[in-house]
Design a protein around this motif. Structure first.
Motif, PDB file in Angstrom:
ATOM      1  N   UNK A 171       4.341   3.183  10.043  1.00 42.88           N
ATOM      2  CA  UNK A 171       3.917   4.010   8.839  1.00 42.88           C
ATOM      3  C   UNK A 171       2.482   3.799   9.090  1.00 42.88           C
ATOM      4  N   UNK A 172       1.699   4.515   8.053  1.00 35.91           N
ATOM      5  CA  UNK A 172       0.161   4.391   7.907  1.00 35.91           C
ATOM      6  C   UNK A 172       0.056   3.049   7.460  1.00 35.91           C
ATOM      7  N   UNK A 173       0.779   2.178   6.482  1.00 32.92           N
ATOM      8  CA  UNK A 173       0.721   1.117   6.085  1.00 32.92           C
ATOM      9  C   UNK A 173       0.804   0.153   7.314  1.00 32.92           C
ATOM     10  N   UNK A 174       1.849   0.225   8.436  1.00 37.68           N
ATOM     11  CA  UNK A 174       1.875  -0.829   9.288  1.00 37.68           C
ATOM     12  C   UNK A 174       0.801  -0.689  10.405  1.00 37.68           C
ATOM     13  N   UNK A 175       0.157   0.484  10.536  1.00 33.96           N
ATOM     14  CA  UNK A 175      -0.717   0.793  11.171  1.00 33.96           C
ATOM     15  C   UNK A 175      -2.186   0.350  10.915  1.00 33.96           C
ATOM     16  N   UNK A 176      -2.407   0.312   9.501  1.00 30.57           N
ATOM     17  CA  UNK A 176      -3.526  -0.418   8.882  1.00 30.57           C
ATOM     18  C   UNK A 176      -3.492  -1.739   8.912  1.00 30.57           C
ATOM     19  N   UNK A 177      -2.507  -2.568   8.765  1.00 31.66           N
ATOM     20  CA  UNK A 177      -2.244  -3.783   8.912  1.00 31.66           C
ATOM     21  C   UNK A 177      -2.649  -4.211  10.459  1.00 31.66           C
ATOM     22  N   UNK A 178      -1.987  -3.329  11.192  1.00 36.98           N
ATOM     23  CA  UNK A 178      -2.200  -3.666  12.770  1.00 36.98           C
ATOM     24  C   UNK A 178      -3.735  -3.715  13.119  1.00 36.98           C
ATOM     25  N   UNK A 179      -4.357  -2.531  12.567  1.00 41.43           N
ATOM     26  CA  UNK A 179      -5.900  -2.428  12.921  1.00 41.43           C
ATOM     27  C   UNK A 179      -6.545  -3.896  12.294  1.00 41.43           C
ATOM     28  N   UNK A 180      -6.150  -4.478  11.046  1.00 44.92           N
ATOM     29  CA  UNK A 180      -6.670  -5.500  10.570  1.00 44.92           C
ATOM     30  C   UNK A 180      -6.306  -6.516  11.483  1.00 44.92           C
ATOM     31  N   UNK A 181      -5.222  -6.717  11.991  1.00 44.39           N
ATOM     32  CA  UNK A 181      -4.867  -7.795  12.905  1.00 44.39           C
ATOM     33  C   UNK A 181      -5.517  -7.799  14.260  1.00 44.39           C
ATOM     34  N   UNK A 182      -5.721  -6.624  14.781  1.00 46.06           N
ATOM     35  CA  UNK A 182      -6.305  -6.605  16.071  1.00 46.06           C
ATOM     36  C   UNK A 182      -7.888  -7.136  16.007  1.00 46.06           C
ATOM     37  N   UNK A 183      -8.581  -6.825  14.646  1.00 49.22           N
ATOM     38  CA  UNK A 183      -9.798  -7.363  14.360  1.00 49.22           C
ATOM     39  C   UNK A 183      -9.605  -9.093  14.490  1.00 49.22           C
TER      40      UNK A 183
END
Length: 211
Positions: free
Chosen positions: A63-75
């Protein structure tokens, strides 16, 4: 051809093909200069981290939420792992038109990239193991039979390998923190992980352990 298909076709045509950067691992593979141990670890990593189409149809969904969280974790992972930051920088330099969500799609779908990231995650877990910082089950590193079938089913899967698989899903957008197959992570008053040890190990590996 429908308007939607035309739009998707035009979008795909506008994007240049993904260019895999000349990483240290790629150069070693192409020159056939891997050591025996490196070759064995690579073969295992390919099996562990390869893209699994079936996982996308298994809850939890992307979802948009899981992808947004993934981008945070990539950082976060870039800040905690020089090797990961170097790899992702090489990917970005070789593909300057990639948008953030394009990177997530590439991590989900490109097996070579998944393998390299998986090896980096495994190195992070190994370092935590040598420092005696992992939860008990990962320190013992016995076999693991996952209940949540989102990861590749490989023979003799170990606890540390499963946590590495989870960590990769946490940075490709397919992990949902609100979907707990085994309940939430439970921490004792002394900071010991009681339940959710594999998930907590995955979070530790990517620099997102805040407990």
């Amino acid at each position: 051809m429908s308007e939607q298909n035309i739009s998707e076709f035009n979008e795909n045509q506008a994007k240049p093909p993904f260019v895999y950067p000349e990483t240290v691992l790629l150069r070693k593979v192409e020159s056939d200069s891997l050591s025996e141990i490196e070759s064995m670890n690579l073969e295992r990593a390919v099996e562990l981290f390869k893209h699994n189409d079936d996982s996308l149809d298994t809850p939890p969904k992307i979802t948009d939420k899981t992808e947004s969280k993934a981008l945070e974790r990539i950082s976060l992972f870039r800040n905690s792992s020089e090797n990961f930051n170097t790899l992702l920088s090489q990917v970005e330099n070789a593909n300057p038109d990639l948008e953030p969500k394009d990177i997530l799609n590439t991590i989900r779908e490109n097996n070579e990239l998944r393998t390299e990231i998986g090896l980096i995650i495994q190195d992070s877990i190994s370092k935590l193991w040598t420092e005696n910082k992992l939860p008990e089950r990962l320190m013992l590193n016995g076999e693991k039979n996952p209940r949540l079938k989102k990861t590749n089913d490989v023979f003799g899967l170990k606890s540390q390998e499963y946590s590495a698989q989870l960590a990769l899903s946490m940075i490709d957008g397919s992990f949902d923190d609100d979907y707990h197959g085994d309940g939430p992570i439970d921490i004792s008053e002394t900071g010991k992980v009681i339940s959710g040890q594999h998930r907590s190990g995955a979070l530790m590996a990517i620099g997102d352990w805040k407990f």
